[in-house]
Every structure is written in structure tokens, then in C-alpha cells.
Enzyme design. Structure first.
Site, PDB file in Angstrom:
ATOM      1  CG  HIS A  69      65.456  -7.384 -10.214  1.00 53.58           C
ATOM      2  ND1 HIS A  69      65.105  -8.306  -9.252  1.00 53.58           N
ATOM      3  CD2 HIS A  69      65.566  -8.098 -11.369  1.00 53.58           C
ATOM      4  CE1 HIS A  69      65.007  -9.507  -9.794  1.00 53.58           C
ATOM      5  NE2 HIS A  69      65.292  -9.408 -11.078  1.00 53.58           N
ATOM      6  CG  HIS A 103      69.008 -11.310  -9.235  1.00 49.22           C
ATOM      7  ND1 HIS A 103      68.911 -10.578 -10.394  1.00 49.22           N
ATOM      8  CD2 HIS A 103      68.708 -10.464  -8.234  1.00 49.22           C
ATOM      9  CE1 HIS A 103      68.547  -9.338 -10.101  1.00 49.22           C
ATOM     10  NE2 HIS A 103      68.425  -9.242  -8.805  1.00 49.22           N
ATOM     11  CB  CYS A 161      75.775 -10.828  -5.380  1.00 52.88           C
ATOM     12  SG  CYS A 161      76.375 -10.122  -3.824  1.00 52.88           S
ATOM     13  CD  GLU A 201      68.981 -14.090  -3.496  1.00 51.14           C
ATOM     14  OE1 GLU A 201      68.897 -12.859  -3.650  1.00 51.14           O
ATOM     15  OE2 GLU A 201      69.156 -14.624  -2.384  1.00 51.14           O
ATOM     16  CB  THR A 234      70.539 -11.929  -0.291  1.00 53.27           C
ATOM     17  OG1 THR A 234      70.060 -11.559  -1.581  1.00 53.27           O
ATOM     18  CG2 THR A 234      71.450 -13.134  -0.382  1.00 53.27           C
ATOM     19  CB  SER A 265      63.371  -8.505  -3.640  1.00 52.87           C
ATOM     20  OG  SER A 265      63.079  -8.974  -2.349  1.00 52.87           O
ATOM     21  CG  ASN A 266      67.041  -3.964  -2.246  1.00 53.73           C
ATOM     22  OD1 ASN A 266      67.205  -2.822  -1.872  1.00 53.73           O
ATOM     23  ND2 ASN A 266      67.380  -4.365  -3.470  1.00 53.73           N
ATOM     24  CB  SER A 307      69.035  -2.733  -8.024  1.00 51.69           C
ATOM     25  OG  SER A 307      67.704  -2.652  -7.568  1.00 51.69           O
TER      26      SER A 307
HETATM   27  S1  SF4 Z   1      71.552  -6.708  -2.321  1.00 51.79           S
HETATM   28 FE1  SF4 Z   1      73.024  -7.957  -1.176  1.00 51.79          FE
HETATM   29  S2  SF4 Z   1      72.970  -9.976  -2.161  1.00 51.79           S
HETATM   30 FE2  SF4 Z   1      72.005  -8.515  -3.577  1.00 51.79          FE
HETATM   31  S3  SF4 Z   1      73.647  -7.835  -4.901  1.00 51.79           S
HETATM   32 FE3  SF4 Z   1      73.579  -6.382  -3.194  1.00 51.79          FE
HETATM   33  S4  SF4 Z   1      75.055  -7.174  -1.690  1.00 51.79           S
HETATM   34 FE4  SF4 Z   1      74.616  -8.826  -3.117  1.00 51.79          FE
END
Ligand code: SF4
EC number: 1.17.7.4
Length: 443
Positions: free
Chosen positions: A176, A209, A231, A261, A299, A358-359, A401
């Protein structure tokens, strides 16, 4: 062009011919090219991305390029130089190194562009002057940027292109991030939403994802050559979902509805899996057997918020079972810990990442929950002058990402607003690497 802001005396530059620029457009100089033979021949304008972003948001047509100047650095009264008659107006900058703005006179180009490019240029110039400081501290979080899963996914597409040639189709965004996607697109990757857009027999890459079994079946039925960039930590969650469902449990998946995901994980055992997004959702949950409930998580969730949801599940279903180790991945956890360590000492936090990441979104929320203003920026051009005014210490990080080069670009741009002192705070060192899928492993 007049700049009435107080404080620093701006450098004033005599205007030269900036070359072909549409009438009504604003030339934002990314470097000043001296036409008087003096040394250095070029002066960089590191804040150009910041100024250009401000102007674009104001609706101005922006052109980037060199601005020829004859006599840089000459002393002058506060304010910018008036445009020489019939020439491009060069105007610049209360900072060193300078951010340059050239204004090309003429009627606006029309359409959605600013009806007042001169006004837009003046406003952008004044806004960034107000954000300039003699020195600014950047607290750099570490770890930040690419995780092992993203590095692997990008390399999968690169190798598929190198080994099989263009086009290589990719279902959904490989990760993303708009910059990663645009870069791979420019090299021959074709991103599609669903498999029906992929020609029979073509190569298709599944994104980091993951996908549901239904998507795998469809690819097989259509004779597509699949390269799976899921992943491995997402694959682990899929495996858990199947195992929990096979033993007869209701699987409670904690995650965000609609995220790719989550869609993929839900597809492993759709008849036995329910999605909850918050502790409030848990109260409304109906399950066939409260003694047989397991949970899984997306995740890339916030660690603290997810713990609250798991606590709520455990309170309702005391026999709740879950994964042996957390599904929130190491990269998400590490970036949140690193963010916490900088946010408490920062006046402002900037998180580099795309809006569908998301992260990255969780990092912004985490900083705000701790009381620090925080913003998500796809790149330097998204940064607003108003955020930086009064921010002597800026916390800087990037989602898993976001390419590391975008973080470097932010630091460089801030250097156009005064000296930058970079302090990196490393909370842990990441050594995780994933092997490539066999389909692209051979060099
Ligand atoms: S954020 Fe975590 S789950 Fe997503 S691609 Fe990276 S290591 Fe894998």
C-alpha cells in the site's frame, strides 16, 4: 510581489528567463542557475517540494525547473523583488539555502487552476517563510520504512519482470504505497483490481496482503501463472484460521473491514469466521458455542487497541484460544515502539506513508493518542507550512510500505527552511529476511 512577513532579510535575485512556462503558471525553482559565471554555478532549492505542494493545494498551476539568476545574494529590503517588466518575476527566499519561486506573468491558464497565481505564490511564500527557523531538530524513529515482507514483495515483482518480461500483472497494489506502485508501473507492471482483467495464461503476482482460496482457485481455473508475494507472516495467519476452523471453533478475526488482508483471511473459513473491529463489537457477538472460540488479528493493528479487544473477548469467552505468538507482526510492533520513543519529545510527528496503509495510519493515531499532533504524508509535497510553524522538534517516521528515500527527501526539504539537526532513536535493530518464492528464486 511583496512579502510583508517580518524577521529575516530575504536574499533577492535578479530575474532571468526561466524558459518555456505556461502563462499564469508559477515556476517553483528547484535550483537557481547563475548566469553571471560566478561560483557555484547552481544553488539548490531544497524546499521546492514544500512550496510546490502548497501552491498545488491552492489550485495554482506549478512548473518545476531551474530559474536563471544574474546576481544571487544581493542585499535588499524585506520583501521580494518586483518583476522586471515583461520578464519572469524571480522572487525568493528568506532562507539559506533558498526556496525559489518564479512567477510567470500572464492570464491564468484556466480550468481548475488558480485565478490568482500571483496571490497563491505570495501566500505560499509567506507561509513557508513563517515556518523557517534558524535550526530545527528532526527526531528520526528507527526502525522505520520497509519491512522484510514489503522488500520481498517488491523484489518478487522486479524479478518477475526481469525473468518473464513486461507485462507482469499484479492483483491489487503490491504494497500500500503510491510511489512503489507508480515505480513498478513505470517498469512494466500492470496493476489490476481482480483477476478477470488478466489475460488467459499471463503471469499474475498476488500482493503482500494475501488472497483468499477462492482467488487462488480462480487463477488456476483461468490458467494464470501465479507468483505469490504474500508476506509469510500473513500466510501464518491464514494457516491459523484453517486450523482453528478445522477444530470446530468460531474464529474471531480482529481487523478492519474491507482491508485486503482481512478479506483474504476471512476467505479461509468464511462460514466459521466473524470480524470484529473494536471492543464494542465484541459485546454484540453471537457464537454457536462460547466454549469454542478462537481469535486471530490483522498483522498491522495498533498493539494497545488490539489488547483491549482481546481482553473484551476473554471476558466474554473465558475459554478463548489464540495464536501462540501475536499475529501483529514484528515490523508493526517495532515501528509503534519507535514512534512512541520520539513522539513524546516532538512538537509534531510526520508519518510518511499512503492513506490506504494500515500500519502508517496506526502510527499517526498512536502519536495523537499520546497528545502529539501528527500527520500522514505520502511525500514531501503533502507537508503543510502551518504544521511546521512553531515546531522546533519534528518527529519523523515511515510506515512499513514507504520507501526510505521518501524520508530522506523530507529531511532534505526541511533543510530549505533552516538548518536541520537529525537525531536518530533506534529502539531495536531488525534482522528479519524472508526467502523469495520458488517461482522467482533463480537469478
Ligand atoms: S507489515 Fe508485517 S505482515 Fe505486513 S508485509 Fe510487513 S512484515 Fe509482513
Amino acid at each position: 510581489m511583496t512579502d510583508t512577513s517580518p524577521a529575516r532579510t530575504p536574499h533577492v535575485l535578479a530575474a532571468g528567463d526561466p524558459g518555456p512556462v505556461p502563462a499564469g503558471a508559477v515556476l517553483v525553482a528547484d535550483r537557481l542557475v547563475r548566469t553571471d559565471g560566478a561560483d557555484p554555478a547552481e544553488i539548490p532549492c531544497p524546499a521546492a517540494d514544500l512550496v510546490a505542494g502548497e501552491l498545488r493545494r491552492a489550485g495554482a498551476a506549478v512548473v518545476r525547473g531551474p530559474l536563471p539568476v544574474a546576481a544571487p545574494g544581493a542585499p535588499a529590503p524585506p520583501g521580494a523583488v518586483p518583476a522586471p517588466a515583461g520578464a519572469a518575476a524571480a522572487v525568493l527566499t528568506g532562507t539559506a539555502p533558498p526556496a525559489g519561486i518564479g512567477l510567470v506573468p500572464g492570464p491564468p491558464a484556466g480550468g481548475a487552476e488558480s485565478a490568482d497565481p500571483a496571490g497563491a505564490a505570495r501566500a505560499a511564500f509567506a507561509a513557508w517563510r513563517a515556518a523557517a527557523v534558524p535550526v530545527r531538530t528532526v527526531l528520526l524513529a528507527a526502525p522505520r520504512s520497509f519491512c522484510a515482507g514489503v522488500e520481498r514483495a517488491v523484489e518478487v515483482v522486479e524479478r518477475a519482470l526481469a525473468q518473464r518480461g513486461s507485462p507482469v500483472y499484479v492483483r491489487k497494489q503490491i504494497v500500500h504505497n503510491t510511489h512503489v506502485v507508480a515505480d513498478l508501473e513505470s517498469r512494466g507492471a500492470v496493476f489490476v483490481e481482480e483477476l478477470d482483467a488478466v489475460p488467459e495464461g499471463a503471469t499474475v503476482v498476488f500482493s503482500a496482503h494475501g488472497v483468499s482460496p477462492a482467488v487462488r482457485s480462480e487463477a488456476a481455473a483461468r490458467g494464470l501463472a501465479v507468483v505469490d508475494a504474500t508476506c509469510p507472516l500473513v500466510t501464518k495467519v491464514h494457516t491459523e484460521a484453517r486450523r482453528y476452523a478445522d477444530r470446530g471453533d468460531t474464529v474471531v478475526l480482529i481487523g478492519h473491514a474491507g482491508h485486503e488482508e482481512v478479506e483474504g483471511t476471512l476467505g479461509e473459513a468464511p462460514e466459521r469466521t466473524v470480524l470484529v473491529e473494536s471492543a464494542a463489537d465484541v459485546a454484540a457477538l453471537e457464537v454457536p458455542d462460547p466454549e469454542r472460540v478462537s481469535y486471530l488479528t490483522q498483522t498491522t493493528l495498533a498493539v494497545d487497541e488490539t489488547a483491549e479487544v482481546v481482553d473484551a473477548l476473554r471476558a466474554r469467552f473465558p475459554a478463548l484460544r489464540g495464536p501462540a505468538s501475536a499475529d501483529i507482526c514484528y515490523a508493526t510492533t517495532n515501528r509503534q515502539d519507535a514512534l512512541r520513543s520520539i513522539a513524546e519529545d516532538a512538537d509534531l510527528v510526520l508519518v510518511v506513508g499512503s492513506h490506504n496503509s494500515s500500519n502508517s495510519q496506526r502510527l499517526v493515531e498512536l502519536a495523537r493518542r499520546g497528545g502529539t499532533p501528527a500527520h500522514l504524508v505520502d511525500d514531501t509535497g503533502d507537508i503543510r507550512a502551518a504544521w511546521l510553524a512553531g515546531a522546533a522538534t519534528v518527529g519523523l517516521t515511515a510506515g512499513a510500505s514507504a520507501p526510505p528515500g521518501l524520508v530522506e527527501a523530507v529531511i532534505t526539504a526541511l533543510g530549505g527552511l533552516g538548518r536541520v539537526a537529525v537525531r536518530e532513536r533506534e529502539t531495536t535493530r531488525e534482522t528479519v529476511r524472508f526467502t523469495l518464492p520458488s517461482a522467482v528464486r533463480q537469478p
